[in-house]
Design a protein around this motif. Structure first.
Motif, PDB file in Angstrom:
ATOM      1  N   ILE A 265      22.600  45.296  60.743  1.00 39.28           N
ATOM      2  CA  ILE A 265      21.373  44.733  60.175  1.00 39.28           C
ATOM      3  C   ILE A 265      20.437  44.305  61.304  1.00 39.28           C
ATOM      4  CG2 ILE A 265      20.397  42.966  58.667  1.00 39.28           C
ATOM      5  CD1 ILE A 265      23.097  42.750  57.294  1.00 39.28           C
ATOM      6  N   ASN A 266      19.214  44.801  61.262  1.00 36.37           N
ATOM      7  CA  ASN A 266      18.176  44.388  62.215  1.00 36.37           C
ATOM      8  C   ASN A 266      16.922  44.079  61.413  1.00 36.37           C
ATOM      9  OD1 ASN A 266      16.450  43.921  64.307  1.00 36.37           O
ATOM     10  ND2 ASN A 266      16.670  45.913  65.271  1.00 36.37           N
ATOM     11  N   LEU A 267      16.782  42.843  60.988  1.00 35.27           N
ATOM     12  CA  LEU A 267      15.667  42.433  60.133  1.00 35.27           C
ATOM     13  C   LEU A 267      15.134  41.075  60.576  1.00 35.27           C
ATOM     14  CD1 LEU A 267      17.055  43.480  56.639  1.00 35.27           C
ATOM     15  CD2 LEU A 267      14.928  44.324  57.661  1.00 35.27           C
ATOM     16  N   GLY A 268      13.829  40.934  60.513  1.00 35.80           N
ATOM     17  CA  GLY A 268      13.220  39.654  60.837  1.00 35.80           C
ATOM     18  C   GLY A 268      11.938  39.744  61.625  1.00 35.80           C
ATOM     19  N   THR A 269      11.636  40.909  62.191  1.00 35.58           N
ATOM     20  CA  THR A 269      10.399  41.017  62.960  1.00 35.58           C
ATOM     21  C   THR A 269       9.178  40.839  62.072  1.00 35.58           C
ATOM     22  OG1 THR A 269      10.491  43.422  62.742  1.00 35.58           O
ATOM     23  CG2 THR A 269      11.390  42.474  64.750  1.00 35.58           C
ATOM     24  N   ASN A 270       9.241  41.314  60.838  1.00 36.31           N
ATOM     25  CA  ASN A 270       8.122  41.139  59.916  1.00 36.31           C
ATOM     26  C   ASN A 270       8.123  39.744  59.296  1.00 36.31           C
ATOM     27  OD1 ASN A 270       6.928  43.862  60.053  1.00 36.31           O
ATOM     28  ND2 ASN A 270       8.900  44.473  59.240  1.00 36.31           N
ATOM     29  N   ASP A 271       9.310  39.206  59.013  1.00 37.02           N
ATOM     30  CA  ASP A 271       9.390  37.829  58.511  1.00 37.02           C
ATOM     31  C   ASP A 271       8.817  36.862  59.541  1.00 37.02           C
ATOM     32  OD1 ASP A 271      11.769  37.991  56.122  1.00 37.02           O
ATOM     33  OD2 ASP A 271      11.878  39.515  57.683  1.00 37.02           O
ATOM     34  N   HIS A 275       1.417  36.568  59.777  1.00 42.19           N
ATOM     35  CA  HIS A 275       0.627  37.217  58.734  1.00 42.19           C
ATOM     36  C   HIS A 275       1.323  37.150  57.381  1.00 42.19           C
ATOM     37  CE1 HIS A 275      -0.494  40.751  56.266  1.00 42.19           C
ATOM     38  NE2 HIS A 275      -1.699  40.554  56.737  1.00 42.19           N
ATOM     39  N   ASN A 276       2.666  37.168  57.373  1.00 38.43           N
ATOM     40  CA  ASN A 276       3.405  37.272  56.124  1.00 38.43           C
ATOM     41  C   ASN A 276       3.837  35.921  55.545  1.00 38.43           C
ATOM     42  OD1 ASN A 276       3.353  40.166  55.938  1.00 38.43           O
ATOM     43  ND2 ASN A 276       4.835  40.201  57.627  1.00 38.43           N
ATOM     44  N   ASN A 277       3.612  34.846  56.287  1.00 41.54           N
ATOM     45  CA  ASN A 277       3.835  33.489  55.762  1.00 41.54           C
ATOM     46  C   ASN A 277       5.247  33.293  55.200  1.00 41.54           C
ATOM     47  OD1 ASN A 277       1.124  32.568  56.268  1.00 41.54           O
ATOM     48  ND2 ASN A 277       0.465  33.791  54.500  1.00 41.54           N
ATOM     49  N   VAL A 278       6.237  33.695  55.957  1.00 38.39           N
ATOM     50  CA  VAL A 278       7.634  33.493  55.558  1.00 38.39           C
ATOM     51  C   VAL A 278       8.140  32.230  56.242  1.00 38.39           C
ATOM     52  CG1 VAL A 278       9.979  34.431  55.608  1.00 38.39           C
ATOM     53  CG2 VAL A 278       8.021  35.968  55.270  1.00 38.39           C
ATOM     54  N   THR A 279       8.689  31.319  55.482  1.00 38.11           N
ATOM     55  CA  THR A 279       9.254  30.117  56.082  1.00 38.11           C
ATOM     56  C   THR A 279      10.633  30.433  56.666  1.00 38.11           C
ATOM     57  OG1 THR A 279      10.397  29.365  54.077  1.00 38.11           O
ATOM     58  CG2 THR A 279       8.080  28.719  54.354  1.00 38.11           C
ATOM     59  N   ASP A 285      17.814  32.094  53.974  1.00 33.29           N
ATOM     60  CA  ASP A 285      18.392  32.283  52.640  1.00 33.29           C
ATOM     61  C   ASP A 285      18.492  33.762  52.289  1.00 33.29           C
ATOM     62  OD1 ASP A 285      19.185  31.218  49.908  1.00 33.29           O
ATOM     63  OD2 ASP A 285      17.402  32.369  49.380  1.00 33.29           O
ATOM     64  N   ALA A 286      17.423  34.520  52.553  1.00 35.29           N
ATOM     65  CA  ALA A 286      17.415  35.946  52.225  1.00 35.29           C
ATOM     66  C   ALA A 286      18.421  36.719  53.072  1.00 35.29           C
ATOM     67  CB  ALA A 286      16.009  36.511  52.418  1.00 35.29           C
ATOM     68  N   TYR A 287      18.463  36.433  54.369  1.00 32.10           N
ATOM     69  CA  TYR A 287      19.397  37.127  55.259  1.00 32.10           C
ATOM     70  C   TYR A 287      20.839  36.838  54.830  1.00 32.10           C
ATOM     71  CZ  TYR A 287      20.288  39.521  59.715  1.00 32.10           C
ATOM     72  OH  TYR A 287      20.650  40.429  60.671  1.00 32.10           O
ATOM     73  N   THR A 288      21.106  35.577  54.467  1.00 30.95           N
ATOM     74  CA  THR A 288      22.454  35.202  54.033  1.00 30.95           C
ATOM     75  C   THR A 288      22.833  35.938  52.756  1.00 30.95           C
ATOM     76  OG1 THR A 288      22.192  33.003  55.020  1.00 30.95           O
ATOM     77  CG2 THR A 288      23.920  33.255  53.347  1.00 30.95           C
ATOM     78  N   GLY A 324      12.958  36.075  68.203  1.00 30.66           N
ATOM     79  CA  GLY A 324      12.661  35.424  66.943  1.00 30.66           C
ATOM     80  C   GLY A 324      13.931  35.064  66.207  1.00 30.66           C
ATOM     81  N   TYR A 325      13.956  33.885  65.607  1.00 31.53           N
ATOM     82  CA  TYR A 325      15.093  33.437  64.789  1.00 31.53           C
ATOM     83  C   TYR A 325      16.416  33.506  65.555  1.00 31.53           C
ATOM     84  CZ  TYR A 325      11.828  34.165  60.868  1.00 31.53           C
ATOM     85  OH  TYR A 325      10.751  34.137  60.011  1.00 31.53           O
ATOM     86  N   GLU A 326      16.383  33.282  66.859  1.00 34.21           N
ATOM     87  CA  GLU A 326      17.603  33.455  67.649  1.00 34.21           C
ATOM     88  C   GLU A 326      18.711  32.512  67.186  1.00 34.21           C
ATOM     89  OE1 GLU A 326      18.993  33.899  72.291  1.00 34.21           O
ATOM     90  OE2 GLU A 326      17.129  32.855  71.831  1.00 34.21           O
TER      91      GLU A 326
END
Length: 430
Positions: A265-271, A275-279, A285-288, A324-326
Motif C-alpha cells: 500500500i502506497n497511499l497518502g500523497t493526495n490526502d 487542496h483536498n482538505n483531508v484531516t 481512520d481510512a488507512y486503518t 508525509g504522515y511519517e
C-alpha cells in the motif's frame, strides 16, 4: 500526487497520440499500425470469456480493463494472434504486447477494430524453446484509457492454451505514484509493475489511479477513496461513470485466479495535499480500515506499508526529502502488530460503518518499508512524480526488501521488464 487537473489531463492525453517526451524532447516511437481487415484472414475465433484466457488485474464482466497495467495472458499454437477490441475501447489506447520473454512492442488500438499482434514475421514466433506453447501477454499502459476484449483469433486449425497461474501473487494499492504517472510507458514503467514483473514467476495487479486518496472523499475530482473503491472492479473516472454511473460492479474476490501473498500500500500523497482538505484523523481512520479490509479479504496476506515520498525541497545548499504522515504510518503498523489488534482483529467491507471480527492471525502481518534515501531530487520529474530511473530505483529496493523479509527469490533472469531503458555510451574518446 497531482500538481493540478491541467497537468493530469496533459499527462493522460499525451499517450493518446503515442507521444513520449524524454527530457523535454519527443522520443521517436514508430509504433506499428496493426489494424487489419479481418475478412482477409482465415482465423479460428474465441469469445472474450473463453476459459483459455487469463485476465490479469481487474477486468469487469464486459471484459473492460480498469486501473493500472491490467493484462491478458494465454498460450497459443501456430504463428498468428489477433484481437478484436470492443466498443468500450478508448480509441488510440496504447497497449504493450509480447510473446514469451521477448521485448515489449507497442501499438495504439481502436474500438471495433481487429489488430494483428503476432504473425509469421514476428521475431521468436518460430522458436519453441525454452517455452512451448508460446505465451502471449498484453498489458494496457494507461489507467484513464482502457480496452474491451471482444474476440481473440488464432490461425485456422490452431488453438488457444490455458497458461497456469504462478504460485506467488503480489497486489499494489495506490495512487499516481504506483500507477506510473508521467513515466515513459506509464503503467509499464511504474515501480509497482517493476516489482511485480521483476520478481519473476509472480502474478501482480496494480489497483492504482492518479489523484485518488485513501480517505473516502473527493480528491482531485475522484468522488470516492481507496478505502471504498478498492472493493470495486472499476475506478471512479469519467470513463467508469459513463459506463456504470453510480452503480459500479463490486469486485468478486472469490473469482480471482490467485490470492495475493503480499499486498503493498502506497497511499497518502493526495490526502496530504492541502487542496483536498483531508484531516489527519480522517486519513488514519481510512488507512486503518483499508488494511482491515485487505486482511478480511486476504487473511493470509502480508501487508507492506510504504513510507511516503513527497518530492524534495531546497534546503540551504542541498535538498531534503519531503515526507508525509511519517509517524502516523508507523503508528498504524504498530497498531496492527499489537496485542490489541492481533487478539481481536476486525475487518472492513468498504461500505458500512461497522466491522466484523476475524479469527486471530498467528503472527504479525504488517510491515513498514522506508523509502528514505532511495530517491534523490533529480529522480523526481518536473510534474512531481518519479522519473523512469526513480521508478526503477524504488522497484529495485522494494524487491530486495521483499526478498529479505519474506524469502522470495528473484527469478526473472532475462525477460525485459522496463522498455526503452537500454541507454549506453559507445564513444571511447569524449
Amino acid at each position: 500526487m497531482l500538481a493540478g487537473k491541467l497537468s493530469f489531463l496533459l499527462g493522460i492525453c499525451s499517450l493518446a497520440v503515442g507521444t513520449i517526451l524524454q527530457n523535454g524532447q519527443v522520443r521517436i516511437t514508430n509504433y506499428p499500425d496493426t489494424k487489419i481487415n479481418i475478412s482477409s484472414y482465415d482465423f479460428r475465433t474465441y469469445d472474450a470469456d473463453a476459459t483459455e484466457l487469463s485476465y490479469k488485474g481487474r477486468w469487469d464482466s464486459k471484459k473492460i480493463s480498469w486501473w493500472s497495467a491490467p493484462g491478458l495472458v494465454f498460450g497459443f499454437t501456430g504463428q498468428t494472434v489477433a484481437i478484436t477490441f470492443g466498443e468500450h475501447t478508448i480509441n488510440s489506447t496504447l497497449i504493450g504486447y509480447r510473446i514469451a520473454g521477448l521485448d515489449w512492442t507497442f501499438t495504439n488500438v481502436t474500438a471495433g477494430a481487429t489488430h494483428l499482434l503476432v504473425s509469421p514475421e514476428t521475431p521468436g514466433v518460430n522458436e519453441t524453446q525454452p517455452i512451448n506453447p508460446l505465451t502471449f501477454e498484453l498489458r494496457v499502459t494507461n489507467w484513464e484509457y482502457g480496452v474491451q476484449i471482444d474476440k481473440v483469433h488464432v490461425g485456422a486449425g490452431e488453438s488457444l492454451v490455458k497458461i497456469p497461474a504462478y504460485n506467488r501473487t503480489i497486489e499494489f494499492i495506490g495512487d499516481s505514484l504506483s500507477a506510473g504517472m508521467y513515466t515513459s510507458y506509464e503503467g509499464l514503467s511504474s515501480f509497482a509493475y517493476g516489482v511485480g514483473a521483476g520478481l519473476g514467476d509472480t502474478e501482480y495487479s496494480v489497483i492504482a489511479f492518479p489523484g485518488i486518496c485513501v480517505s473516502d472523499q473527493n480528491c482531485w475530482g475522484h468522488a470516492r477513496g481507496q478505502v471504498h473503491q478498492w472493493f470495486y472492479t472499476s475506478d471512479m473516472s469519467s470513463r467508469a461513470l459513463s459506463i456504470y454511473g453510480d452503480e459500479p460492479e463490486q469486485w468478486d474476490f472469490s473469482k480471482q485466479e490467485t490470492t495475493p501473498n503480499i499486498v503493498v500500500i502506497n497511499l497518502g500523497t493526495n490526502d496530504n495535499n492541502a487542496h483536498n482538505n483531508v484531516t489527519t484523523a480522517t486519513y488514519v481512520d481510512a488507512y486503518t480500515k483499508l488494511i482491515e479490509g485487505v486482511h478480511g479479504k486476504y487473511p493470509k496476506a502480508q501487508v507492506i506499508v510504504m513510507q511516503l515520498w513527497m518530492g524534495f525541497s531546497r534546503t540551504g545548499n542541498s535538498y531534503t526529502q519531503d515526507l508525509g504522515y511519517e509517524q502516523e504510518l508507523k503508528d498504524i503498523v504498530a497498531y496492527f502488530n499489537s496485542d490489541e489488534y492481533l487478539s481481536a482483529p476486525k475487518t472492513w467491507d468498504g461500505t458500512t460503518n461497522t466491522t466484523a471480527t476475524l479469527d486471530a492471525p498467528s503472527e504479525k502481518f504488517v510491515h513498514y518499508f522506508s523509502t528514505r534515501g532511495i530517491l534523490q531530487h533529480n529522480d523526481i520529474g518536473p510534474q512531481f512524480h518519479p522519473t523512469d530511473v526513480g521508478a526503477i530505483k524504488v522497484a529495485s529496493h522494494l524487491s530486495q526488501f521483499i526478498k529479505l523479509t519474506f524469502g522470495w527469490d528473484l527469478v526473472a533472469t532475462g525477460p525485459e521488464i522496463f522498455h526503452d531503458t537500454t541507454y549506453w555510451n559507445d564513444e571511447m574518446y569524449y
